[in-house]
Design a protein around this motif. Structure first.
Motif, short mmCIF file in Angstrom:
data_model
loop_
_atom_site.label_atom_id
_atom_site.label_comp_id
_atom_site.label_asym_id
_atom_site.label_seq_id
_atom_site.Cartn_x
_atom_site.Cartn_y
_atom_site.Cartn_z
N GLU A 93 -3.74 0.97 15.22
CA GLU A 93 -3.29 1.39 13.90
C GLU A 93 -2.01 2.18 13.97
O GLU A 93 -1.60 2.65 15.03
N ALA A 94 -1.34 2.28 12.83
CA ALA A 94 -0.06 2.99 12.76
C ALA A 94 0.01 3.71 11.43
O ALA A 94 -0.56 3.27 10.43
N GLN A 95 0.73 4.83 11.44
CA GLN A 95 0.94 5.57 10.20
C GLN A 95 2.30 5.16 9.64
O GLN A 95 3.27 5.04 10.39
N ILE A 96 2.35 4.91 8.35
CA ILE A 96 3.62 4.66 7.68
C ILE A 96 3.70 5.67 6.53
O ILE A 96 3.04 5.51 5.51
N LEU A 97 4.46 6.73 6.74
CA LEU A 97 4.51 7.80 5.76
C LEU A 97 5.92 7.85 5.16
O LEU A 97 6.88 8.08 5.88
N PHE A 98 6.01 7.60 3.87
CA PHE A 98 7.32 7.64 3.21
C PHE A 98 7.65 9.05 2.74
O PHE A 98 6.78 9.74 2.21
N GLY A 99 8.91 9.43 2.91
CA GLY A 99 9.35 10.71 2.40
C GLY A 99 10.78 10.59 1.88
O GLY A 99 11.34 9.49 1.80
N GLU A 100 11.36 11.73 1.52
CA GLU A 100 12.74 11.75 1.04
C GLU A 100 13.49 12.86 1.76
O GLU A 100 12.93 13.93 2.01
N TRP A 101 14.74 12.59 2.06
CA TRP A 101 15.57 13.56 2.76
C TRP A 101 16.78 13.96 1.91
O TRP A 101 17.45 13.09 1.36
#
Ligand code: C2O
Length: 546
Positions: free
Chosen positions: A136-144
């Motif tokens: 499994e893998a984490q895909i975490l979206f954010g903003e910079w």
């Protein structure tokens, strides 16, 4: 009993992205923050120690907090903030939820840098209701933002205008291949040919919904907001801030490097960050010349148009809860509490002598049933529990105060909302139906509305004005998707149902951070039941003072 312990230290850390360095608020110096991994049924204990000069709180987004509302975290709703040099230990149990959630700061815009994944594995010995993934893998979206995010929000609140947009979206904290300054740090997930992977996807971005796709690979959604779904195979997903999901990807393509990409789904004309963030799915066993050679073809995906509402609607209306023997959908059939809430962006007159940067020289605000939420100075839950008066009034309207034509700009014009701290009182165990009606005021936007303390069933949605006679005929009362955050269609409505079995005070707000800042929020107050087991627990002794 299984208890998992975590230590969260709020501290500054220098972080560099896009060739800009800045000092940011972090947990334990990490950006994104540490991942919490637990099993369903576990007790979770997180000691949060604040070492910085900003008040803060942490919210465990999507965790039901059954009878433990004191641990929910929204500032001035369930607790007062943790002050510098103090700590607060959040204690709660993870009940009847499994999948991917996240945690984030819940005050001002601190969640821009204070957030992380919250993964709930099945109970020991209980299988997933889909074939076991090999990895499994984490895909975490954010903003910079290159600049200090606090300055962005201060500017917006001072002048009532829209905030500056971010400089990049991120996947696991990295902008990706399309930003020369950051290419080498792009997130890479290695996969073995023929194996299947569970991707745990979180949208922790502040102000934009995102489309996500993987070059040449299809995606099968198996869980949303910590509830299992019927497997749904698709090329694209759309995910709003506050939404989470698990998807299965099979590494069934010729060995190579494939790009995973995300960019906004936006329906309004307001300025937004229209950049694309990327990461790589890289097959193992590529010849060394292939992995290290810059000429090795990287296969790019095709992304939908940023305003592709058909695609976004197609995706969100295709999801169904699993409704199996092990995981039945318990949709309330008889409704005793009917609510109709309009959600609106408003324009307020500019106070004399001030400079305002909203449209037509006004100030932006936002409201639910024309009430623009004012945060109190004592947490609502504390005020309710200790009978402290003059903090809130229990008269939040069940319906909008005026009859609007919600989709006609001129007829729905509503320039001055009322600023208030009203709560909607709900009897214990009420069967609630809540219609959320978007209004056409000022450039319509798809609002991701999040409710704390509950998962709700999305029994219907549509465009235009909700029709109380004809729309309920087509409600799905069998296997509607169960969520904690719903993207209310632009210029349309969504019908939610839930059983109010969790006593406490529960915040409801738009998960676009700027809209919460403008007041698109309200709170439910669910009464205690007749017995102690049906009542909220007493407050913990280390609850931060106000
Ligand atoms: Cu994810 Cu009220 O928050």
């Amino acid at each position: 009993k299984n208890t998992k312990y975590f230590d969260f230290n709020v501290q500054y850390q220098n972080v560099t992205r896009l060739c800009h360095s800045k000092s940011m608020l972090t947990i334990n110096g990490q950006f994104p923050g540490p991942t919490i991994s637990v099993n369903e049924g576990d007790y979770v204990v997180v000691k949060v120690s604040n070492h910085v000069g900003h008040n803060m709180t942490i919210h465990w987004h999507g965790i039901r907090q059954f009878r433990t509302g004191w641990a929910d975290g929204p500032a001035y709703i369930t607790q007062c903030p943790i002050q510098k040099g103090h700590s607060y230990t959040y204690k709660f149990k993870v009940t009847e939820q499994r999948g991917t959630l996240f945690w984030h700061a819940h005050i001002s815009w601190q969640r821009s840098s204070i957030h992380g994944a919250f993964n709930i594995y099945p109970k020991k010995g209980v299988p997933y209701p889909f074939p076991k993934p090999d990895g499994e893998a984490q895909i975490l979206f954010g903003e910079w933002w290159n600049c200090d995010v606090k300055a962005v929000v201060d500017e917006a609140t001072k002048y009532g205008g829209g905030p500056n947009v971010s400089d990049a979206y991120t996947i696991n904290g990295q902008p990706g291949l399309l930003f020369p300054c950051s290419i080498k740090d792009t997130f890479v997930q290695h996969v073995d040919h023929g194996k299947r992977y569970l991707l745990r996807i979180v949208n922790a971005a502040l102000n934009d919904q995102l489309f996500f796709t993987i070059a040449n690979h299809s995606i099968t959604v198996v869980e949303i907001d910590a509830t299992y779904t019927k497997p749904y195979k698709t090329d694209y997903i759309v995910i709003a801030p506050g939404q989470t999901m698990s998807v299965v990807v099979v590494a069934d393509q010729p060995k190579g490097k494939y790009v995973m990409a995300a960019r906004p789904y936006v329906t309004s004309d307001v300025p937004f960050d229209n950049t694309t963030t990327t990461a790589i799915l890289e097959y193992t066993g590529l010849k060394p010349s292939e992995t290290h050679d810059d000429n090795q073809p990287i296969i790019m995906p095709h992304l939908p148009h940023m305003r592709d509402t058909n695609l976004a609607t197609q995706f969100s209306t295709s999801l169904r809860s699993l409704n199996s023997r092990e995981y039945p959908s318990r949709v309330p059939k008889q409704i005793d509490t009917h609510l109709l809430f309009t959600i609106a962006l408003n324009l307020q007159d500019c106070p004399k002598g001030q400079i305002c940067k909203g449209y037509f020289g006004g100030r932006f605000s936002a409201s639910v049933n024309n009430q623009s939420f004012l945060h109190p100075e004592i947490a609502l839950l504390q005020a309710a529990y200790h009978n402290i008066s003059e903090v809130f009034t229990p008269d939040f309207p069940s319906r909008p105060p005026h009859k609007f034509n919600y989709t006609d700009l001129k007829l729905s014009l509503n320039m001055n909302p009322e600023f208030s701290t009203r709560v909607k009182v709900i009897p214990y165990n009420a069967n609630v139906e809540l219609i959320l009606q978007d209004t056409g005021m000022m450039g319509t936007e798809n609002h991701p509305i999040h409710i704390h303390g509950f998962n709700f069933f999305v029994v219907g949605e549509g465009f235009g004005n909700y029709d109380p006679t004809n729309d309920p005929v087509s409600f799905n009362l069998v296997d509607p998707p169960m969520r904690n955050t719903i993207g209310v269609p632009t210029g349309g409505w969504a019908a939610l149902r839930f059983k109010a079995d969790n006593p406490g005070v529960w915040f409801m707000h738009c998960h676009l951070e700027v809209h919460t800042t403008w007041g698109l929020a309200m709170a439910f107050m669910v009464e205690n039941g007749p017995t102690a087991q049906q009542s909220i627990r007493p407050p913990p002794s280390d609850l931060p003072p106000c």
